[in-house]
Enzyme design. Structure first.
Site, PDB file in Angstrom:
ATOM      1  CB  SER A  24       4.511  71.472  74.057  1.00 32.52           C
ATOM      2  OG  SER A  24       3.613  70.459  74.488  1.00 32.52           O
ATOM      3  CG  HIS A 157      51.901  75.815  64.306  1.00 30.33           C
ATOM      4  ND1 HIS A 157      51.685  76.119  65.636  1.00 30.33           N
ATOM      5  CD2 HIS A 157      52.744  74.757  64.302  1.00 30.33           C
ATOM      6  CE1 HIS A 157      52.386  75.296  66.396  1.00 30.33           C
ATOM      7  NE2 HIS A 157      53.036  74.450  65.617  1.00 30.33           N
ATOM      8  CE  LYS A 284      33.040  86.542  46.025  1.00 31.33           C
ATOM      9  NZ  LYS A 284      34.011  86.588  47.093  1.00 31.33           N
ATOM     10  CG  ASN A 286      30.862  83.452  47.184  1.00 32.27           C
ATOM     11  OD1 ASN A 286      32.055  83.718  47.046  1.00 32.27           O
ATOM     12  ND2 ASN A 286      29.891  84.328  46.960  1.00 32.27           N
ATOM     13  CD  GLU A 291      31.119  81.126  53.257  1.00 30.47           C
ATOM     14  OE1 GLU A 291      31.506  82.217  53.680  1.00 30.47           O
ATOM     15  OE2 GLU A 291      30.515  80.998  52.180  1.00 30.47           O
ATOM     16  CE  LYS A 326       8.164  67.182  74.641  1.00 27.04           C
ATOM     17  NZ  LYS A 326       8.644  67.802  75.903  1.00 27.04           N
TER      18      LYS A 326
HETATM   19  N1  ARG Z   1       3.770  68.480  77.222  1.00 25.28           N
HETATM   20  C1  ARG Z   1       4.402  67.971  78.387  1.00 25.28           C
HETATM   21  C2  ARG Z   1       5.916  67.890  78.194  1.00 25.28           C
HETATM   22  O1  ARG Z   1       6.336  68.042  77.101  1.00 25.28           O
HETATM   23  C3  ARG Z   1       3.869  66.604  78.716  1.00 25.28           C
HETATM   24  C4  ARG Z   1       3.981  66.227  80.144  1.00 25.28           C
HETATM   25  C5  ARG Z   1       3.037  67.053  80.965  1.00 25.28           C
HETATM   26  N2  ARG Z   1       3.007  66.622  82.324  1.00 25.28           N
HETATM   27  C6  ARG Z   1       2.591  67.383  83.302  1.00 25.28           C
HETATM   28  N3  ARG Z   1       2.649  66.892  84.498  1.00 25.28           N
HETATM   29  N4  ARG Z   1       2.146  68.597  83.116  1.00 25.28           N
HETATM   30  O2  ARG Z   1       6.676  67.721  79.094  1.00 25.28           O
END
Ligand code: ARG
Length: 460
Positions: A24, A157, A284, A286, A291, A326
């Site tokens: 991540s 309307h 034009k 726009n 939008e 996230k």
């Molecule tokens: N990168 C993980 C998350 O965003 C952190 C938590 C990881 N915890 C675990 N037990 N693997 O959720």
């Protein structure tokens, strides 16, 4: 090579695809500052509780400072094999200070760590958005004050219904966005509790002080249940829900700007800064920004529904599914910040076309209700009868392709002979809006006062 953090139990490293699906770091690096703040607070508390030596605490703090400056300066190498921001920071800490780094994770888990980081991040985001929406409100209220008496058609309307003022229309969005801010502030109030110290899910046997870390990070209190602390993401959902409603408001306004700025309406002119030309059609202008505001709503709704779906089937406590919380939030947040900034810019530069608006306001027999009200007031007619008489007058005008104020007194009297010349006073659009003095109504005096109230309120 097996993993540094949990290699004891493993002989082989992960498959490349495993690493790709598991990592991540490409997105959670966005909350590096919150991660370091959380670690600082945790380490300081461990020292104060006698769980960590003063010396180790000092080295950890120094190391974290170095990492923060490395990241700020762009000199930090984020590594996918270290999975996420938490392990990237810890690995670098151990390079910098050696074995003491390994003591930072005492009485902590990535589960409470990530929940803490994310709450801090959302809290900052909400504060930024609140200020941005307030700036939009200020732009709207200033425009409303400037154009408090510019008459335009009010629609139902999308058919011309009754004349209103441009300022009144703009102030409607000030009221709506005030509630958007309220929803975000409510979400902030509820999210401002600390998960730190919940550890993996059950709490810890170390004598930690969760009040201390909560206070150090600006949280109101520690969360009362360790399972809840690590496993709920309702604070993200609630914020996304508030952003979704904000996006509905912004999208409706954007749609109106698209309509108003068309050649057919010609109600407003957007500045060059907020329009684009066409590569083929030289005439034009726009309304691309409007939008895109309308379109970005899709992302924000999508993020909300997406995360609801991720969360809805998860047993307590943490599951890796929650790592998918996230990206949708970041995407929705970026969209919302752009949307609010673009709206602020468009509104500040927007110029209404007084003549076009007034002409449209008078078309379509928009003062028919004023005529009916006059019949009630001047002739003491029951409203239902007045409605019927007015309908017949509108029919006469319509058959002759004329506006109401272009009819002769004789033509009015042919429908009802009690009508007098005074009727002409209520048939113009200016008189119409001026008469709407009820609380919250469109009378220019009302609009002026309300705009001033808002400008004053937003200043403090
Ligand atoms: N990168 C993980 C998350 O965003 C952190 C938590 C990881 N915890 C675990 N037990 N693997 O959720």
């Amino acid at each position: 090579m097996s993993n540094k953090m949990w290699g004891g139990r493993f002989v082989a490293g992960p498959d490349a695809v495993m690493e790709a699906i598991n990592a991540s770091i490409d997105f959670d690096r966005r909350f590096w500052a919150q991660d370091i703040a959380g670690s600082r607070a945790h380490a300081a508390m461990l020292v104060r509780q006698g769980i960590l030596s003063e010396q180790d605490g000092k080295e950890i703090a120094r190391g974290l400072d170095t990492i923060a400056s490395e990241i700020e300066a762009g000199g930090f190498t984020f590594s996918k094999s270290l999975e996420d921001i938490h392990m990237n920071v810890e690995a670098r800490l151990s390079e910098l200070i050696g074995p003491a780094a390994g003591r930072l994770h005492t009485a902590r888990s990535r589960n409470d760590q990530v929940a803490t980081d994310f709450r801090l991040y959302v809290r900052d985001a909400v504060d930024r958005l609140d200020a941005a929406i307030a700036a939009l409100q200020t732009a709207l209220a200033n425009k409303a004050l400037e154009h408090h008496d510019v008459v335009m058609p009010g629609f139902t309307h999308l058919q011309a219904a009754q004349p209103v003022t441009f300022g009144h229309h703009l102030l409607a969005y000030v009221e709506m966005t005030a509630r958007d801010r309220g929803r975000l502030q409510d979400a902030r109030r509820r999210l401002n509790e600390s998960p730190l110290g919940a550890a993996a899910l059950a709490g810890t046997s170390f004598p930690i002080d969760r009040e201390q870390t909560a206070a150090a990070l600006g949280f109101d209190r520690p969360m009362a249940n360790s399972l809840d602390a690590v496993s709920d993401r309702d604070f993200v959902l609630e914020t996304l829900s508030a952003l979704s409603i904000l996006a509905v408001h912004m999208s409706r306004f954007a749609e109106e700007i698209v309509i108003w700025s068309s050649a057919q309406f010609g109600f407003v002119r957007l500045s060059d800064a907020w329009t684009t030309g066409s590569s083929i059609m030289p005439q034009k202008r726009n309304p691309d920004a409007a939008e895109l505001v309308r379109a970005k709503t899709g992302r924000i709704f999508g993020a909300t529904i997406g995360l609801m779906t991720v969360m809805k089937g998860l047993p307590l406590a943490y599951s890796k599914d929650m790592q998918e919380d996230k990206e949708p939030f970041f995407d929705a947040l970026d969209a919302a910040e752009l949307v609010v900034a673009a709206m602020t810019g468009m509104v500040s530069d927007m110029q209404p076309n007084r003549e076009r608006m007034a002409a449209a306001a008078g078309a379509g027999y928009s003062t028919a209700t004023d005529l009916a009200d006059w019949l009630v007031r001047a002739l003491n007619m029951p409203f239902r009868e007045a409605h019927h008489v007015t309908g017949r007058i509108v029919a006469v005008a319509s058959e002759n392709s004329r506006d109401l104020d272009a009819l002769t007194l004789e033509e009015f009297q042919a429908v009802d002979q009690r009508i007098t010349a005074e009727v002409f006073e209520v048939l113009g659009v200016d008189n119409s809006v001026r008469s709407r003095t009820s609380y919250g109504g469109t009378a220019p005096a009302n609009v002026k006062a309300r705009a001033k109230t808002w400008i004053e309120r937003l200043r403090s």
